[in-house]
Design a protein around this motif. Structure first.
Motif, mmCIF file in Angstrom:
data_model
loop_
_atom_site.group_PDB
_atom_site.id
_atom_site.type_symbol
_atom_site.label_atom_id
_atom_site.label_comp_id
_atom_site.label_asym_id
_atom_site.label_seq_id
_atom_site.Cartn_x
_atom_site.Cartn_y
_atom_site.Cartn_z
ATOM 1 N N GLY A 65 1.961 6.078 -2.001
ATOM 2 C CA GLY A 65 2.599 7.322 -1.603
ATOM 3 C C GLY A 65 3.822 7.633 -2.441
ATOM 4 N N ASP A 66 4.574 6.601 -2.810
ATOM 5 C CA ASP A 66 5.758 6.798 -3.650
ATOM 6 C C ASP A 66 5.365 7.276 -5.047
ATOM 7 O OD1 ASP A 66 7.291 5.868 -1.507
ATOM 8 O OD2 ASP A 66 7.255 3.797 -2.242
ATOM 9 N N ALA B 205 -6.214 4.769 -5.968
ATOM 10 C CA ALA B 205 -5.674 3.597 -5.275
ATOM 11 C C ALA B 205 -6.703 2.475 -5.262
ATOM 12 C CB ALA B 205 -5.270 3.951 -3.851
ATOM 13 N N GLU C 191 -4.459 8.777 3.099
ATOM 14 C CA GLU C 191 -3.353 9.321 3.887
ATOM 15 C C GLU C 191 -2.027 9.205 3.135
ATOM 16 O OE1 GLU C 191 -3.194 10.983 6.674
ATOM 17 O OE2 GLU C 191 -5.346 10.948 7.088
ATOM 18 N N TYR C 192 -1.907 8.223 2.274
ATOM 19 C CA TYR C 192 -0.705 8.121 1.437
ATOM 20 C C TYR C 192 -0.709 9.150 0.315
ATOM 21 C CZ TYR C 192 0.967 3.750 3.528
ATOM 22 O OH TYR C 192 1.465 2.794 4.394
ATOM 23 N N GLU D 139 4.371 10.935 -4.853
ATOM 24 C CA GLU D 139 5.553 11.793 -4.736
ATOM 25 C C GLU D 139 6.286 11.911 -6.073
ATOM 26 O OE1 GLU D 139 9.669 12.154 -2.067
ATOM 27 O OE2 GLU D 139 8.246 10.528 -1.702
ATOM 28 N N GLU E 68 -6.454 4.779 4.804
ATOM 29 C CA GLU E 68 -5.042 4.412 4.618
ATOM 30 C C GLU E 68 -4.533 4.916 3.281
ATOM 31 O OE1 GLU E 68 -2.041 0.549 4.794
ATOM 32 O OE2 GLU E 68 -4.210 0.223 4.622
ATOM 33 N N TYR E 69 -5.269 4.635 2.215
ATOM 34 C CA TYR E 69 -4.824 5.065 0.884
ATOM 35 C C TYR E 69 -4.831 6.589 0.758
ATOM 36 C CZ TYR E 69 -4.929 0.330 -1.099
ATOM 37 O OH TYR E 69 -4.676 -0.987 -1.406
ATOM 38 N N GLU F 200 0.803 -1.217 0.000
ATOM 39 C CA GLU F 200 0.000 0.000 0.000
ATOM 40 C C GLU F 200 0.840 1.274 0.000
ATOM 41 O OE1 GLU F 200 -2.435 -3.322 1.777
ATOM 42 O OE2 GLU F 200 -0.393 -2.561 2.049
ATOM 43 N N SER F 201 1.994 1.241 0.663
ATOM 44 C CA SER F 201 2.804 2.453 0.771
ATOM 45 C C SER F 201 3.359 2.905 -0.568
ATOM 46 C CB SER F 201 3.954 2.232 1.757
ATOM 47 O OG SER F 201 4.847 1.241 1.269
#
Length: 256
Positions: A186-187, A199, A214-215, A190, A211-212, A182-183
């Motif tokens: 975020g990458d 997501a 927040e990323y 960015e 969760e998604y 999931e993280s």
């Protein structure tokens, strides 16, 4: 891009206009398809059917895209069409049809079925970034707003860096199946800050939605439970709790 910031993700052989109409009251976007456009991917789709996979195999796939989108012209939801092709001309044709309907054209770099990858489509495109970027460029040149459906956990693929290349080629949306990583969403956010990032994977409730988001994802999508109104209502409530300013209704322009 769309409101509420919830999409129904394509399911091969299932996500047609009738499916989209059922999901429309709960979502801001629907991705129909995926549909195989050229002979290589249609042959792969026939092989998939032979082993009991559901696949769309219309006689004329471009006409199918047009017909399905026409059925949604009066529905208050942003449509998209997920397509698979190993060649460029059908991508351009489908993209032009999507542009005529103010719909997204979504290039499938996501399908991991062996037959589709062997045909040069789906997940195999993640390992051939130049070819995938060329498909994006052709679709954008045809006037479509372009989404690319990708997945994490593909060996040898740096998805954030590839996402930045896709945006440079003309992609507006990066639709990320996060798998169990999931993280990485975020990458991607960015690495490709101007992209609208959707997501996907395991989106079921407030916890998974938050969760998604927040990323840094701009929206989430629901796949298999897209036929379950209870799940869609629950996810929509979570999205609107996170983005309370989007409760006023659907915004369906791909240019917004």
């Amino acid at each position: 891009m769309f409101r509420p910031r919830l999409a129904a993700a394509s399911l091969s052989g299932q996500s047609d206009a009738a499916w989209a109409k059922q999901a429309a009251p709960h979502v801001g976007c629907v991705f129909l398809g995926g549909v195989a456009l050229d002979e290589a991917t249609r042959s792969a789709a026939r092989d998939l059917r032979d082993r009991d996979r559901e696949e769309f195999l219309p006689a004329d796939p471009i006409a199918f895209v047009d017909d399905q989108l026409t059925a949604l012209d009066a529905v208050g939801v942003l449509p998209g069409f997920n397509v698979r092709s190993a060649t460029l001309d059908p991508i351009a044709e489908a993209a032009a049809v999507c542009a005529d309907h103010d719909a997204l054209l979504e290039i499938n770099a996501h399908c991991r079925q062996t037959e589709m990858c062997a045909a040069g489509a789906g997940e195999s495109l993640l390992r051939n970034g130049s070819q995938l970027c060329e498909q994006v460029s052709v679709a954008a040149d045809a006037g479509a707003t372009v989404s690319v459906k990708v997945r994490t956990e593909v060996s040898g693929v740096e998805l954030p860096a590839l996402s930045a290349r896709l945006v440079d080629a003309g992609a507006d949306v990066i639709h990320v199946d996060a798998m169990d990583s999931e993280s990485v969403v975020g990458d991607v956010v960015e690495a490709a800050p101007v992209a609208f990032v959707v997501a996907n994977n395991g989106v079921r409730d407030r916890e998974t939605v938050f969760e998604y988001l927040e990323y840094g994802a701009d929206a989430v999508s629901v796949g298999r439970p897209s036929t379950d109104p209870a799940v869609l209502r629950r996810v929509r409530e979570a999205v609107e709790a996170y983005f309370p300013d989007t409760r006023s209704g659907a915004e369906v322009s791909p240019d917004a």
